[in-house]
Each structure stands twice: as structure tokens, then as C-alpha cells.
Design a protein around this motif. Structure first.
Motif, short mmCIF file in Angstrom:
data_model
loop_
_atom_site.label_atom_id
_atom_site.label_comp_id
_atom_site.label_asym_id
_atom_site.label_seq_id
_atom_site.Cartn_x
_atom_site.Cartn_y
_atom_site.Cartn_z
N PRO A 17 -5.40 -3.13 3.74
CA PRO A 17 -6.52 -2.22 3.50
C PRO A 17 -6.04 -0.98 2.75
CG PRO A 17 -5.83 -2.15 5.81
CD PRO A 17 -5.04 -3.23 5.16
N PHE A 21 -9.34 1.60 -2.93
CA PHE A 21 -8.87 0.49 -3.76
C PHE A 21 -9.43 -0.86 -3.34
CE2 PHE A 21 -5.79 3.36 -5.51
CZ PHE A 21 -5.60 2.85 -6.79
N ASN A 201 4.34 -5.53 7.06
CA ASN A 201 3.84 -4.80 5.90
C ASN A 201 4.78 -3.66 5.50
OD1 ASN A 201 1.66 -2.07 5.68
ND2 ASN A 201 1.77 -3.56 4.04
N ASP A 203 6.35 -2.29 1.33
CA ASP A 203 7.23 -2.43 0.15
C ASP A 203 7.32 -3.83 -0.44
OD1 ASP A 203 7.70 0.22 0.66
OD2 ASP A 203 9.72 -0.07 1.47
N ILE A 204 6.35 -4.69 -0.19
CA ILE A 204 6.39 -6.01 -0.84
C ILE A 204 5.84 -5.84 -2.26
CG2 ILE A 204 5.40 -8.34 -0.84
CD1 ILE A 204 5.60 -8.29 2.19
C1 LIG Z 1 -4.16 4.50 -1.47
C2 LIG Z 1 -3.87 3.92 -0.11
C3 LIG Z 1 -4.90 3.81 0.82
C4 LIG Z 1 -4.64 3.26 2.09
N1 LIG Z 1 -5.68 3.11 2.97
C5 LIG Z 1 -5.47 2.49 4.15
C6 LIG Z 1 -6.56 2.19 5.02
O1 LIG Z 1 -7.73 2.47 4.74
N2 LIG Z 1 -6.26 1.55 6.21
C7 LIG Z 1 -4.97 1.21 6.55
O2 LIG Z 1 -4.75 0.63 7.62
N3 LIG Z 1 -3.94 1.46 5.73
C8 LIG Z 1 -4.17 2.07 4.54
N4 LIG Z 1 -3.12 2.26 3.69
C9 LIG Z 1 -1.78 1.76 4.06
C10 LIG Z 1 -1.56 0.34 3.52
O3 LIG Z 1 -2.45 -0.58 4.12
C11 LIG Z 1 -0.12 -0.13 3.78
O4 LIG Z 1 0.10 -0.14 5.17
C12 LIG Z 1 0.93 0.78 3.15
O5 LIG Z 1 0.57 1.13 1.82
C13 LIG Z 1 2.31 0.10 3.14
O6 LIG Z 1 2.28 -1.11 2.45
P1 LIG Z 1 2.79 -1.23 0.92
O7 LIG Z 1 4.21 -0.74 0.91
O8 LIG Z 1 2.63 -2.69 0.59
O9 LIG Z 1 1.91 -0.33 0.10
C14 LIG Z 1 -3.34 2.83 2.44
C15 LIG Z 1 -2.31 2.94 1.49
C16 LIG Z 1 -2.56 3.47 0.24
C17 LIG Z 1 -1.44 3.56 -0.76
#
Ligand SMILES: Cc1cc2nc3c(=O)[nH]c(=O)nc-3n(C[C@H](O)[C@H](O)[C@H](O)COP(=O)(O)O)c2cc1C
Length: 307
Positions: A17, A21, A201, A203-204
Motif C-alpha cells: 500500500p 500511488f 517487505n 527494498d525489493i
Molecule cells: C509514498 C509512500 C506511501 C506509503 N503509504 C503507505 C500506506 O498507505 N500504508 C502502508 O501500510 N504503508 C505505506 N507505505 C509503506 C510501504 O507500504 C512499504 O512498507 C515501504 O515503502 C517499504 O517498502 P519498499 O522498500 O518496497 O518501498 C508507503 C510508502 C511510500 C513510499
């Protein structure tokens, strides 16, 4: 085919989520590219029970996005459960409770990642929501509030005792925000000991990263956030050519216009900037892309760098 709490996944690589986005258009695109499951951004439980129009709009989805989770946030178990009961009437595939959001306006009200400081509240929220709905309930957590209060074992236990169907773990603390590296050792420790499935979850950035994590951590699935921005093909194992990228941008644009009307163009700009990430010479068109008013303008700018 991978199953998660009885949900048939298209693949074990899920869309995380992301507020701003992972709206309907992007979720549809991610699903078309093979994302195992998608999720709405976090949605306020209070807004849901007040039937705030903007909040309710965030809950809309189409069958083309399935399987889909709707994510809610809140700090009062009764309010979150009432919101979840309403969400259940929309028939998503699962309801996720946000326990990891790091945004100050969420945390300073005791919601999102602030819940990690109170495992007994984590338990009460999970259990109360679980009693209010029959859909699978999941929670998305971080490893703890900060490096001095890492308490994922306690939080995971509270969730398991609250009968959640699965747990998504972002391998950072709240204090880290999105900085530093995600701690996959801790995610692995959780996945290997937790009696319910774990979704890892953090940094993938490629399909190969996703496979490596799936093969080495014991996670049932993994979730991709930032690595999926402007990059829906991360959910398939093939990189597109530059011309195929342009086709995807066009398709995304049309989905945005379908969803938001003309305003879709304004919302599209932030996606386009992500789509050009990594393309040689693309930085020189970036400043023009962020103010582009039409798809024709975007196309002619992109043509300059994909020749
Ligand atoms: C712009 C943005 C919005 C996010 N919004 C949410 C959200 O609404 N709910 C949630 O659980 N995590 C949210 N996250 C966290 C992501 O779900 C994820 O846990 C985090 O980005 C780490 O994963 P990644 O390294 O693949 O980005 C958000 C992250 C970003 C960058």
C-alpha cells in the motif's frame, strides 16, 4: 498457485500500500502485470464511520484489481472494528490494519506505527476487528518504534493471539522512516517462527530480489512498494523495451483519465517522473514533465529520450 490465508494469489509478489500511488488505476495496472495481490492506501477508520465522502472514495475498487486488501488505520478498537464492518460490505478479499505508518499526523494521534508502542492495544484492535468481520484480517507492522524499542516478537504474538490471518512486516523501525536498509534478518526470524504466514517487505527493487527473498526467508509472499513506482513490470519477470514503457505510460494515463477526468493528468505527473527513472538522459526532461498539461506533451518529451 500461492495461497495466503485462503486467498488465491496471482503470484507471491504483492503490491504494497502506498498513499497517493496505489489508487485504482495503478492497482489495475499492477494486477495486469501480475501483482499477486494489491492493496488500497491507508484509509481513516474515523472517516469511514462518519461516511466522509473523500474517505469513502478511497475504498472504491473494481473486480479487475482482485485479489485486493483494503487497509484501515485508527487507534480505537471499537472505531476500527466498525469501519472494518463497513469495509466488509464492499467485499474486498481481506482487511489490513495499518500498524506501521510513520507520518507524524498519523503517529502523533496514537495511530499507525505508534501502536507498536502498545502491544496490548495491538491485540485489542486485532481481536475486536476479527470479531466484527468474517473476512481475513491482516496487519502491517514495522520492527518497532525505534532502535531502543524493537519489540516485533511481542507485537507479532499480540497479533497472533488477536487471530490475524497473516502479518506483513516492513523491516524498519518507525524512527528510520524509509532510510537505511531493511532488516531482512529480523523478517526471516519472524517468518520462521510465526504460526501465521508472513509477508516480507523492504527494498525489493527487482523480480530477482523478490525471488531471492522468497527463497531464503521463509516468507509466504513479499510486498513491493517504492520499487513498483513507475515500474509495474517488476511483477513480471521481463523488463520492457523503451517503446513498451511508453505504451504502459499511455495505458496508465488513460486509466487515470477514466478515473479522475482531466485532473487525472495532474495526478499522472508524479507517476511519469517515476517511469523515466533510470532512462539515460531523462533528467533533462524531468522539469518539463512535472508541468506537462497533456499526454501529447508527455509523449513528445519522452520521444526525445527513447529514440
Ligand atoms: C509514498 C509512500 C506511501 C506509503 N503509504 C503507505 C500506506 O498507505 N500504508 C502502508 O501500510 N504503508 C505505506 N507505505 C509503506 C510501504 O507500504 C512499504 O512498507 C515501504 O515503502 C517499504 O517498502 P519498499 O522498500 O518496497 O518501498 C508507503 C510508502 C511510500 C513510499
Amino acid at each position: 498457485m500461492t495461497q495466503l490465508a485462503g486467498i488465491q494469489l496471482r503470484s507471491p509478489v504483492l503490491l504494497a500500500p502506498m498513499a497517493g500511488f496505489t489508487d485504482g488505476p495503478y492497482r489495475r495496472l499492477a494486477a495486469e502485470f501480475g501483482a499477486g495481490m494489491v492493496c488500497t492506501e491507508l484509509v481513516s477508520s474515523e472517516g469511514i464511520i462518519r461516511r466522509n465522502k473523500k474517505t469513502i472514495d478511497l475504498l472504491r475498487f473494481s473486480d479487475r484489481e482482485r485479489p485486493i486488501g483494503i487497509q484501515v488505520f485508527g487507534s480505537d478498537p471499537v472505531v476500527v472494528a466498525e469501519a472494518a464492518a463497513f469495509v466488509e460490505t464492499l467485499k474486498p478479499d481481506c482487511i489490513d490494519i495499518n500498524m506501521g505508518c510513520c507520518a507524524p499526523k498519523v503517529c502523533y494521534n496514537g495511530k499507525g506505527a505508534a501502536l507498536l508502542k502498545k502491544p496490548e492495544m495491538v491485540h485489542r484492535i486485532a481481536a475486536t476487528v476479527g470479531q466484527a468481520v468474517s473476512l481475513p484480517v491482516s496487519a502491517k507492522i514495522r520492527l518497532g518504534w525505534d532502535s531502543d524499542s524493537i519489540n516485533y516478537n511481542e507485537v507479532v504474538q499480540a497479533l497472533v493471539e488477536g487471530n490475524v490471518s497473516f502479518i506483513s512486516v516492513h523491516g524498519r523501525t518507525r524512527a528510520q522512516l524509509y532510510r537505511g536498509e531493511a532488516d531482512w534478518e529480523s523478517i526471516t526470524e519472524i517468518a520462521r517462527s510465526c504460526p501465521v504466514p508472513v509477508v516480507g517487505n523492504g527494498d525489493i527493487l527487482s523480480w530477482e530480489d523478490a525471488m531471492e527473498k522468497l527463497n531464503t526467508t521463509g516468507c509466504t509472499a513479499v510486498m513491493v512498494g517504492r520499487g513498483a513506482q513507475g515500474n509495474p513490470w517488476i511483477f513480471s519477470s521481463r523488463e520492457p523495451t523503451l517503446h513498451e514503457r511508453l505504451d504502459v505510460i499511455r495505458r496508465h494515463y488513460h486509466l487515470m483519465i477514466e478515473e479522475y477526468g482531466e485532473y487525472g493528468m495532474v495526478l499522472m505527473r508524479k507517476h511519469v517522473v517515476k517511469y523515466i527513472h533510470g532512462i539515460r538522459n531523462a533528467t533533462k526532461i524531468r522539469s518539463k514533465l512535472v508541468v506537462a498539461d497533456t499526454m501529447e506533451e508527455i509523449e513528445s518529451l519522452l520521444q526525445q529520450v527513447i529514440q
